[in-house]
Design a protein around this motif. Structure first.
Motif, PDB file in Angstrom:
ATOM      1  N   PRO A 220      15.449  48.963  79.186  1.00  0.00           N
ATOM      2  CA  PRO A 220      15.185  48.615  77.779  1.00  0.00           C
ATOM      3  C   PRO A 220      16.102  47.494  77.276  1.00  0.00           C
ATOM      4  N   MET A 221      15.503  46.596  76.533  1.00  0.00           N
ATOM      5  CA  MET A 221      16.266  45.482  75.941  1.00  0.00           C
ATOM      6  C   MET A 221      15.741  45.198  74.547  1.00  0.00           C
ATOM      7  N   MET A 240      16.838  37.660  75.217  1.00  0.00           N
ATOM      8  CA  MET A 240      16.880  39.041  75.696  1.00  0.00           C
ATOM      9  C   MET A 240      18.170  39.166  76.507  1.00  0.00           C
ATOM     10  N   PRO A 241      19.202  39.764  75.920  1.00  0.00           N
ATOM     11  CA  PRO A 241      20.492  39.829  76.624  1.00  0.00           C
ATOM     12  C   PRO A 241      20.616  41.108  77.463  1.00  0.00           C
ATOM     13  N   TRP A 242      21.362  41.008  78.544  1.00  0.00           N
ATOM     14  CA  TRP A 242      21.713  42.203  79.331  1.00  0.00           C
ATOM     15  C   TRP A 242      23.173  42.079  79.742  1.00  0.00           C
ATOM     16  N   LYS A 243      23.891  43.211  79.594  1.00  0.00           N
ATOM     17  CA  LYS A 243      25.302  43.238  79.973  1.00  0.00           C
ATOM     18  C   LYS A 243      25.548  44.531  80.732  1.00  0.00           C
ATOM     19  N   SER A 244      26.290  44.458  81.827  1.00  0.00           N
ATOM     20  CA  SER A 244      26.559  45.681  82.600  1.00  0.00           C
ATOM     21  C   SER A 244      27.502  46.590  81.819  1.00  0.00           C
ATOM     22  N   ALA A 289      12.781  41.046  85.397  1.00  0.00           N
ATOM     23  CA  ALA A 289      11.450  41.562  85.065  1.00  0.00           C
ATOM     24  C   ALA A 289      11.480  42.270  83.715  1.00  0.00           C
ATOM     25  N   SER A 290      12.560  43.012  83.456  1.00  0.00           N
ATOM     26  CA  SER A 290      12.663  43.750  82.180  1.00  0.00           C
ATOM     27  C   SER A 290      12.742  42.770  81.006  1.00  0.00           C
ATOM     28  N   ALA A 291      13.508  41.701  81.181  1.00  0.00           N
ATOM     29  CA  ALA A 291      13.627  40.705  80.103  1.00  0.00           C
ATOM     30  C   ALA A 291      12.271  40.069  79.822  1.00  0.00           C
ATOM     31  N   HIS A 416      18.436  44.145  66.272  1.00  0.00           N
ATOM     32  CA  HIS A 416      19.769  44.696  66.021  1.00  0.00           C
ATOM     33  C   HIS A 416      20.834  43.619  65.914  1.00  0.00           C
ATOM     34  N   PHE A 417      20.558  42.486  66.519  1.00  0.00           N
ATOM     35  CA  PHE A 417      21.566  41.418  66.537  1.00  0.00           C
ATOM     36  C   PHE A 417      20.943  40.118  66.070  1.00  0.00           C
ATOM     37  N   ASN A 418      21.770  39.234  65.621  1.00  0.00           N
ATOM     38  CA  ASN A 418      21.318  37.874  65.343  1.00  0.00           C
ATOM     39  C   ASN A 418      22.280  36.877  65.944  1.00  0.00           C
ATOM     40  N   LEU A 419      21.735  35.732  66.319  1.00  0.00           N
ATOM     41  CA  LEU A 419      22.597  34.629  66.742  1.00  0.00           C
ATOM     42  C   LEU A 419      22.954  33.854  65.480  1.00  0.00           C
TER      43      LEU A 419
END
Lengths: 422, 139
Positions: A220-221, A240-244, A289-291, A416-419
């Protein structure tokens, strides 16, 4: 067109040059721009062995001429290239198209985000170049490195001095080129561009989600939307960000709404960037693929929202086939321009077309390359490149600082976030 | 534009004079092709002649040999990077090599089927001017 002359700068060899942005208040300029842009696009199509679609081109011109709301900035900007040995005889020798985009650059374990641009169709017109060469006065000389390099540098300086639409100062430019275009490869290398790696290729093109994407595990992203200078959400750009969990790895995917200059249909320019410790390929593939799944969902939902809003709105009388001025007046009077006359029209309501830039990241290129086909234009294989515009900014006479963007949590609601500008 | 087959050329041509003479012959042949209505072949031969001029200048001025993957722009850039070698000719090198640059940008390979006799002649004339200049410099 007095602004044209005031923008012309004399180069060391005696040639006057300028890049001029699209001007929606000057009919003569618009006519010149349309003519040069069409010739450039035709030449570009021919050079790639692709088909030029006159109806599609008309859509591009309309996108250039319209804003998606009264206050919002135009998301696409055209630049026209002008050169003259004598200011009384300017020659319009080419154009390019630029979309407001996002710059993502790895820095250690993090990915720095900022405003960017996606540029395409830098094209110089053959006949006009020949005319320029034939008219060169004795003792004069062309800018060193050729006209193409000179105008790419001028574009960089233009954005450094004036910004896109006068308000967005991009840090980085994303572009594509045919892998056998030695002119572009040479000049971009000389300017310090990062070029994608072949045979992996760093550029992919696909319509909708391929089975290989859909079959992957979904992580989920949530989207992070870019904001416009006035603080409002930019409907044309998100990440679409992802962080471990450990924070040691990041993999972001940006989405920028653009338009195909050949067909006039909406194309999303996406870019994937990773930072930190290299991920195993299978993991990178799942995240990629998720992004794409999550981004695709956001785009389709936004389309539905627009369509629903348009249905609920009273039908205004918009002269779609009228002049730009007539359309503007009617649309602005109605106040619902974005809903009634969307700037970008999808080729298919249920499908999104993507150009996915992965660049020189071998893990991502390998992961993505197993899920989607590489980008071809006509009979040419295309490749991705990116150019640091801060170099151009340092050279520019009026220095502007590109605004860094930060991910900021919103107090409520989605996203949830904005740049936002730091 | 590929610099094919420059390596072969450099292996077989050792003397500058021979090289410049062979370039002269190429340009004569290009003119013949142009007169025969083979415009794109004529302009392509003129390109190859300009490649050879650049290789010769590069070799003689800098001692550098042609590297695989370089195109004509790299070669001409190299010639322009050391203008102090021939200060008397700097202005002419800049003017004439710059013209050849721009004509090559204009006449890119994918558009060669649109070449006219005038285009080919313009290119041949500029490359000939460059050849004459180089002969003068190498003398």
């Amino acid at each position: 067109m007095t602004y044209l002359f005031s923008n012309m700068k004399r180069q060391p060899g005696g040639l006057y040059t300028a890049v001029i942005p699209y001007n929606d208040e000057d009919a003569i300029y618009q006519a010149v721009f349309a003519s040069i842009m069409e010739a450039s696009t035709r030449a570009e199509a021919k050079g790639h062995g692709a088909v030029f679609d006159p109806d599609g081109f008309l859509k591009v011109l309309r996108a250039l001429a319209r804003k998606n709301s009264v206050k919002a900035l135009r998301p696409v900007e055209g630049l026209i290239f002008v050169a003259a040995w004598d200011l009384l005889r300017p020659i319009f020798i080419g154009t390019n198209l630029n979309f407001r985009g996002l710059s993502m650059r790895p820095n250690g374990q993090n990915i720095e985000t900022a405003d960017g641009i996606v540029s395409e169709d830098v094209c110089l017109l053959r006949r006009q170049l020949v005319e320029l060469a034939a008219g060169k006065p004795p003792g004069a000389w062309f800018p060193e490195g050729g006209i193409g390099k000179h105008f790419v540098k001028l574009c960089m300086q233009h954005y450094a001095e004036h910004g896109m639409n006068g308000e967005i100062f991009p840090e980085r430019q994303l572009f594509e080129y045919a892998i056998d275009n030695t002119n572009i490869i040479r000049l971009q290398r000389e300017l310090g561009a990062k070029l994608g790696e072949y045979p992996h290729s760093g550029l992919y093109r696909f319509k909708g989600l391929t089975p290989a994407i859909q079959d992957r595990l979904f992580i989920p992203m949530e989207p992070v939307w870019a904001t416009l200078p006035d603080g409002s959400k930019d409907p044309d750009r998100f990440i679409m960000p992802w962080k471990s969990d450990s924070g040691r790895q990041q993999q972001h995917t940006s989405f920028t709404r653009g338009i195909s200059s050949f067909t006039g249909y909406e194309v999303f320019q996406s870019e994937m960037v990773s930072a930190g410790e290299p991920l195993p390929e299978e993991m990178a593939k799942n995240i990629a693929a998720s992004a794409l799944k999550a981004g695709n969902r956001v785009i389709l939902e936004e389309r539905e929202e627009r369509a629903a809003a348009a249905k609920c709105s009273p039908s205004p009388s918009i002269p779609l086939e009228g002049t730009t001025k007539e359309m503007y007046e009617a649309m602005f009077a109605y106040g619902g321009t974005e809903l009634v006359t969307p700037l970008f029209r999808p080729a298919n309501d249920d499908e999104v077309i993507y150009n996915l830039h992965v660049g020189d990241n071998p893990v991502l290129a390998s992961a993505v390359g197993k899920m989607v086909p590489i980008r071809r234009l006509g009979d040419k294989i295309m490749q991705t490149g990116s150019l640091d515009l801060t170099e151009g900014m340092r050279e520019a006479s009026t220095l502007q600082t590109a605004k860094k963007l930060q991910l900021v949590r919103q107090s409520s609601g989605n996203p949830h976030f904005n740049l936002v500008a730091a | 534009m590929k610099t094919q087959p420059l390596n072969d050329a450099m292996e077989t041509i050792n003397e500058t004079k021979e090289l410049m003479a062979s370039i002269g012959k190429m340009l004569t042949e290009a003119t013949t092709l142009n007169n025969a209505g083979k415009y794109s072949e004529a302009i392509t031969l003129a390109y190859q002649a300009s490649d050879k001029i650049a290789v010769a200048y590069l070799l003689i001025v800098t001692g550098l040999k042609y590297s695989e993957g370089w195109d004509t722009y790299n070669l001409f850039d190299a010639t322009l990077r050391e203008p102090e070698r021939h200060p008397a000719h700097l202005q002419l090198i800049r003017e004439i090599a710059g013209d050849v640059y721009v004509l090559r940008e204009a006449n890119e390979p994918s558009l060669l089927d649109e070449t006219t006799s005038k285009d080919a002649k313009q290119m041949i004339d500029h490359v000939e001017a460059l050849r004459v200049l180089m002969v003068d410099i190498f003398r």
